[in-house]
Design an enzyme around this catalytic site. Structure first.
Site, PDB file in Angstrom:
ATOM      1  CB  THR A  30     -33.925 -63.060 -53.259  1.00 53.70           C
ATOM      2  OG1 THR A  30     -34.043 -62.460 -52.063  1.00 53.70           O
ATOM      3  CG2 THR A  30     -35.052 -62.381 -54.434  1.00 53.70           C
ATOM      4  CB  THR A  57     -37.072 -62.370 -51.335  1.00 56.69           C
ATOM      5  OG1 THR A  57     -35.941 -62.899 -50.385  1.00 56.69           O
ATOM      6  CG2 THR A  57     -37.717 -61.134 -50.831  1.00 56.69           C
ATOM      7  CB  SER A  76     -31.397 -54.876 -53.590  1.00 58.07           C
ATOM      8  OG  SER A  76     -31.051 -54.225 -52.571  1.00 58.07           O
TER       9      SER A  76
HETATM   10  N1  GLY Z   1     -34.687 -59.290 -49.136  1.00 56.16           N
HETATM   11  C1  GLY Z   1     -33.850 -58.699 -50.243  1.00 56.16           C
HETATM   12  C2  GLY Z   1     -34.478 -57.615 -51.124  1.00 56.16           C
HETATM   13  O1  GLY Z   1     -35.504 -57.250 -50.986  1.00 56.16           O
HETATM   14  O2  GLY Z   1     -33.577 -56.810 -51.604  1.00 56.16           O
END
Ligand code: GLY
Length: 528
Positions: A340, A358, A412
């Site tokens: 990300t 991301t 996250s």
């Molecule tokens: N794709 C990682 C997140 O959104 O946590």
């Protein structure tokens, strides 16, 4: 000042600030620039979160997380025997409906000052004229050869004759330049209803993907109330669901506050033990309760309720690891929660933006859309393809995060702003999948509890525990003595546990802004 993971993008943001743009203008320019110069995670084919705090104290949070296409379903990534397939990770079917362009446009419409086209232009120029690949970008393309080789357009653009690019080689992306030119001229309308939308939908249909023109047309970025909490005498402004980041971080901070855990010192076995115990409990709750608040009830208040926290804190043994198997998640409802990239901006007036966005995995699902030049996300893997089994980051998630049409997968990402005495103090965030939450929290605590300056706070080795698997992963730099003590307390410890989030931070002190770039990866902090 701007800190981002790629120097050209940092410079694009600083140029906007110098020309009188505000922090949101600069953030829009940095995000578009990263979509060209940091293809690993910068994107227009993915999604993310923008957190802003303005000089007058107002805050804003824009959720431009991807959504599941209308054709998605609960078991779409299970094979005939009920086992998860790799379709949520690689290829056309892994993509959620991208949100980045809508999100940036919403932020700009509400809070920007400079003309939109001016902010997209640096990205157009980088794509049309090319830029020199840094060592780390060349290396990361090389490391993703297997993924990119599977898709002809990705292979042609990033791997040329199928081999790895060299450091210093120029990457020119004419198709992406054209797409960005249309976005500069027509705004998000092009991406969601215009030529880009039509071509993306046709390519999806031809390759077995799910995203339709209707999915694109109906995609909306959402403005949400940021999550706000306190730690000691600091204000913490952070990401609400569908991120799990803010809830889990505030839960962990609340578990730590008042324990005196910091007295043993940064990096000590006792401090590391406390942090790990807080982490395992918060991640157990994350697994059970967190999901898209538009689809499931997320008991944020319950998880942060002082009585709930006190009960959970009382289960921490100061001398022994609690096995994750005996923890499970709490019953918060009765109380009424790597790949990300992240950057921060503070402008001269004191407005701040913390933005994480991301493609999920590095280079997303591997697919570059033919003729459009951008990579697609594999964000569908952030759903629980089979509730109870681990995803790309080994995270276990529950039914609250099961797949449903139009739902946003749990994230996250934890863009965060810290205030002191009601004034801007820190702007912080990170890439790093499920490790983001722990990485961001530790950098904040290194400043607040251990008195480090912002660069020391970022450089300090970090740990990660995510409930299951039941082990502490350590970055390099913890002493063998600390590892032995932790093992003596009953922890399983991996001293070569890999990086814990590439945290980027800005800190305001006495009228000065200090910028800290994550030394574990490339990037640049710069001001004027
Ligand atoms: N794709 C990682 C997140 O959104 O946590």
């Amino acid at each position: 000042m701007v800190v981002a993971q790629e120097p050209n993008a940092t410079d694009a943001g600083v140029a906007v600030l110098k020309a009188g743009g505000n922090a949101v203008d600069a953030a829009v320019a940095v995000a578009f620039a990263l979509s060209v110069t940091h293809p690993f995670a910068g994107n227009i084919g993915g999604g993310g979160f923008l957190l802003a705090r303005f000089a007058d104290g107002r805050t804003a949070f824009i959720d431009f997380r991807e959504t599941a296409p209308a054709g998605a379903s609960h078991d779409m990534y299970l094979d005939a025997s009920g086992k998860p397939t790799r379709d949520s990770l690689v290829g056309w079917r892994a993509a959620g409906v991208p949100g980045t362009v809508r999100g940036l446009e919403l932020a700009h419409k509400k809070f920007g000052r400079k003309p939109w086209a001016e902010l997209v232009q640096p990205a157009v120029d980088f794509a049309a004229n090319g830029f020199e690949l840094s060592y780390s970008t060349a290396k990361s393309i090389c490391a993703s050869t297997k993924l990119l080789n599977q898709f002809p357009e990705s292979k042609r653009i990033f791997l040329k004759a199928g081999g790895c690019p060299e450091t210093g080689e120029k990457l020119i992306q004419p198709e992406l330049a054209e797409t960005l030119r249309r976005i500069a001229g027509e705004g998000a309308k092009d991406f969601y209803e215009g030529e880009t939308a039509r071509r993306l939908a046709v390519a999806m249909a031809a390759n077995g993907g799910l995203i339709t023109l209707e999915d694109l047309k109906s995609y909306r970025a959402v403005e949400r109330q940021p999550l706000e909490g306190k730690y000691k005498n600091y204000g913490i402004i952070t990401a609400p669901p569908p991120s799990s980041g803010g809830v889990a971080m505030l839960e962990m901070m609340a578990l730590l506050e008042g324990t005196g855990y910091e007295k043993a010192g940064a990096g000590s076995a006792s401090t590391t033990h406390y942090l790990a115990e807080a982490m395992r409990r918060a991640y157990a709750d994350r697994a059970e309760f967190l999901g898209d608040p538009d689809f499931v009830h997320v008991p944020v208040k319950g998880l942060l309720n002082p009585r709930y926290i006190a009960g959970l804190r009382s289960t921490i043994d100061v001398k022994r690891a609690t096995p994750s198997d005996v923890i499970g998640h709490g019953d918060a409802t009765v109380f009424e929660t790597n790949e990300t990239t992240h950057f921060n901006v503070i402008d001269a007036e004191g407005n701040a933006v913390s933005l994480t966005y991301t493609l999920n995995g590095g280079y997303g699902n591997g697919v570059t859309v033919p003729g459009l030049g951008f990579l697609l996300n594999n964000e569908m893997d952030d759903f629980a393809a089979k509730p109870g089994t681990p995803n790309l980051f080994g995270l276990i998630q529950g039914e609250a995060n099961a797949i449903m049409p139009h739902k946003r997968p749990l994230s996250s990402m934890t863009p965060t702003i810290v205030t002191r005495d009601g004034k801007l103090f820190m702007v912080v965030g990170a890439p790093g999948g499920g490790r983001i939450i722990n990485g961001v929290m530790q950098v904040i605590l290194n400043v607040l509890d251990f008195g480090m300056d912002v660069q020391q706070a970022v450089d300090q080795p970090r740990l990660h525990h995510q409930w299951k698997p039941d082990k502490i992963s350590l970055e390099r730099g913890f002493s063998p003595d600390t590892v032995a003590l932790l093992r003596g307390m009953g922890h399983e410890v991996d001293p070569e546990g890999g990086g814990v989030a590439s945290v980027e931070a800005l800190l305001v002190d006495g009228g000065w802004i200090q910028g800290a770039q994550n030394g574990r990866s490339t990037g640049k902090a710069a001001g004027y």
